[in-house]
Write an enzyme that holds these catalytic residues in place. Structure first.
Site, PDB file in Angstrom:
ATOM      1  N   ASP A 105       0.851  -1.184   0.000  1.00 15.79           N
ATOM      2  CA  ASP A 105       0.000   0.000   0.000  1.00 15.79           C
ATOM      3  C   ASP A 105       0.892   1.242   0.000  1.00 15.79           C
ATOM      4  OD1 ASP A 105      -1.788   2.167   1.395  1.00 15.79           O
ATOM      5  OD2 ASP A 105      -3.154   0.596   0.773  1.00 15.79           O
ATOM      6  N   GLU A 148      -4.647   2.591  -4.356  1.00 11.36           N
ATOM      7  CA  GLU A 148      -3.191   2.608  -4.196  1.00 11.36           C
ATOM      8  C   GLU A 148      -2.671   1.309  -3.588  1.00 11.36           C
ATOM      9  OE1 GLU A 148      -4.806   4.686  -0.436  1.00 11.36           O
ATOM     10  OE2 GLU A 148      -5.390   4.341  -2.518  1.00 11.36           O
TER      11      GLU A 148
END
Length: 215
Positions: A105, A148
């Site tokens: 992430d 993301e």
């Protein structure tokens, strides 16, 4: 006739079109080229449905590839992730083939978007996708899981091997500078790993990797 002729194509044209129907022996040499051209034309007419079928097959394969690929990062997408992780779980259940799931992430990505804009954010995502792709092996699968967040399914089972693998991506990421509209953007990521040591469900495996990431 051209001095360079595709022999296989000529044989197909002659056999498929029964070129003897065009021949009236004896054949004057100057007429032979015209006769064979007619044969090629008839062959093309006969073969065109098969060509269309092949074109359709190529289109379907291209569509399938695109349907499973994230357009921004060119990594596999979430749909492909679900399919591949299900297959990996089946192989583990039947053959005990080990694998690990790594979730990654990007850190503070919302702040990055707010500060530099969404186009800069897209540039970060695509650059990170390239970094992941460059560092994964052919037997591993890399995905843009969503937003993301990224995922890697790797055949590496050892914690140390996976750690070294992720650290290699991290080191390269930390050395990367994105130049965007006279600005220099740096970014980092967090990662978590879950290995298949004993059989668990897909949901449990993802939850374990996510928990490791947030820890």
């Amino acid at each position: 006739l051209s001095p360079v002729v595709d022999k296989e194509l000529m044989e197909k044209a002659i056999n498929k079109t029964h070129i003897n129907y065009f021949l009236h022996l004896p054949v004057p040499f100057e007429d032979l080229g015209t006769i064979i051209k007619k044969s090629f034309k008839r062959y093309d007419t006969l073969a065109s449905p098969y060509k269309k079928i092949n074109e359709l097959k190529e289109y379907v394969l291209k569509f399938r590839r695109e349907a499973q690929t994230d357009t921004l990062t060119h990594l596999l997408n979430r749909r492909a992730f679900m399919s591949i992780i299900n297959q990996a779980l089946k192989l583990f259940q039947s053959n005990r083939d080990p694998f690990s799931l790594v979730m990654l992430d990007l850190d503070h990505f919302k702040q990055l978007n707010d500060q530099y804009g969404h186009q800069a954010g897209d540039k970060v995502l695509s650059t990170f996708g390239e970094l992941i792709h460059r560092n994964t092996r052919s037997e591993d699968s890399a995905f843009r899981y969503g937003g993301e967040e990224f995922a890697i399914i790797t055949q590496m089972a050892s914690v140390e091997n996976v750690k070294s693998f992720v650290e290699r991506i991290l080191n390269e990421t930390m050395e990367t500078i994105i130049h965007y509209e006279k600005q220099q953007i740096r970014f980092t990521f967090s990662a978590g790993k879950a290995g298949m040591e004993k059989y668990v469900t897909r949901r449990e495996l993802i939850q374990r990797a996510d928990a490791a990431l947030y820890a």
